[in-house]
Scaffold this active site. Structure first.
Site, short mmCIF file in Angstrom:
data_model
loop_
_atom_site.label_atom_id
_atom_site.label_comp_id
_atom_site.label_asym_id
_atom_site.label_seq_id
_atom_site.Cartn_x
_atom_site.Cartn_y
_atom_site.Cartn_z
N SER A 158 0.79 -1.23 0.00
CA SER A 158 0.00 0.00 0.00
C SER A 158 0.82 1.28 0.00
CB SER A 158 -0.95 0.02 1.20
OG SER A 158 -2.04 -0.84 0.96
N LYS A 161 -0.12 3.77 -2.58
CA LYS A 161 -1.14 4.82 -2.41
C LYS A 161 -0.54 6.21 -2.24
CE LYS A 161 -4.70 1.71 -0.58
NZ LYS A 161 -4.12 0.49 -0.04
N SER A 164 -6.11 3.13 4.77
CA SER A 164 -5.57 2.51 3.56
C SER A 164 -6.67 1.92 2.69
CB SER A 164 -4.54 1.43 3.93
OG SER A 164 -3.68 1.15 2.87
#
Length: 272
Positions: A52, A55, A111
């Site tokens: 993640s 992101k 997230s």
């Protein structure tokens, strides 16, 4: 007489000696400060999945493409995408409408893959076009060992994305120049009240480092089976910004290691 000599020798032991470099169990790591001094490197140029941490680039592109006051409508595709892939979500529902500002909190704190999907779809327009913008931004930033295949970091069956600890640190340094980005990633909890267009939501930051030590700026956690536990962190130490990356680490260990690395870098900075 011998004991006096020993005492004198011990007496000159130096206050200026640097602390030992912390042990780092992560598979790859990198720590650099805003003056350009590298404080630690471990397989920092090895291409690996970063979960993640992807992101961060999603937020970076969104902030370049749109306005914080834009409105994005959540679709069933956004919700199903996150649920189908077993990804972390922000609990968004079909038909809800949020400002881009609020969706950035949904993206970066819990997230949310649902938020990532919605933002990519809106600002591509379409996810394929958005990923192309992510890769274009990576090239512009000189991230030669980074390739994105989606906006959330979930594994893809073929042609998987990758990056390096060095590239992720460079990306963080670029992203943190944005006040909006820095505000989001440094927030522990973000609440949106119930309105006519969405339910009430409370999003809590998964980055435990924010509560463990002073001067922490952010920035992002990540986890997949392929990437292991990841952490991109930043903090202020002795007048400089320190950015660090831990890839393929243990869950709790990444936070304790990051804390030690921030302090270690701060000591190195103080020593000049």
């Amino acid at each position: 007489m011998g004991s006096v000599v020993v005492a004198l020798v011990v007496g000159v032991s130096s206050p200026a000696l640097a602390a030992d470099e912390p042990t780092v169990g992560a598979k790859a790591a990198y720590v650099i400060d805003s003056a350009g001094t590298v404080h630690l490197g471990k397989r920092e140029t090895k291409r690996v999945p970063v979960a993640s941490l992807v992101k961060i680039m999603t937020a970076y592109v969104v902030l370049r493409e749109g306005s914080l006051s834009d409105t994005v409508t959540i679709t069933s595709t956004d919700v199903k995408y996150a649920a189908k892939n077993g990804a972390a979500t922000a609990g968004l529902r079909k038909g809800e409408r949020f400002t881009t500002r609020d969706l950035l909190y949904a993206l970066m704190l819990p997230s949310g893959a649902d938020a990532a999907n919605a933002l990519a779809r809106h600002y591509g327009p379409g996810k394929t076009a958005f990923v192309a913008k992510m890769n274009r931004a990576a090239r512009e930033l000189g991230l030669a060992d980074t390739r994105y295949t989606n906006a959330d970091g979930m594994p893809t069956p073929a042609n998987g994305g990758y990056s390096t600890a060095v590239d992720q640190a460079r990306l963080a340094q670029a992203a943190l120049r944005s006040t909006a980005f820095t505000t989001v990633v440094g927030t522990r909890t973000h609440k949106v009240g119930k309105t006519a267009v969405h339910r009430a939501h409370t999003w809590r930051n998964l980055n435990k480092l924010l509560t463990r030590t002073d001067g922490v700026v952010g920035v992002k956690t990540g986890y997949t089976n392929a990437a292991g536990y990841c952490l991109l962190f930043a903090g202020e130490r002795n007048g400089l910004q320190v950015v660090g990356v831990l890839l393929g680490d243990g869950n709790e260990r990444r936070f304790s290691t990051a804390e030690k690395l921030l302090d270690y870098a701060g000591e190195q900075i103080a020593l000049g």
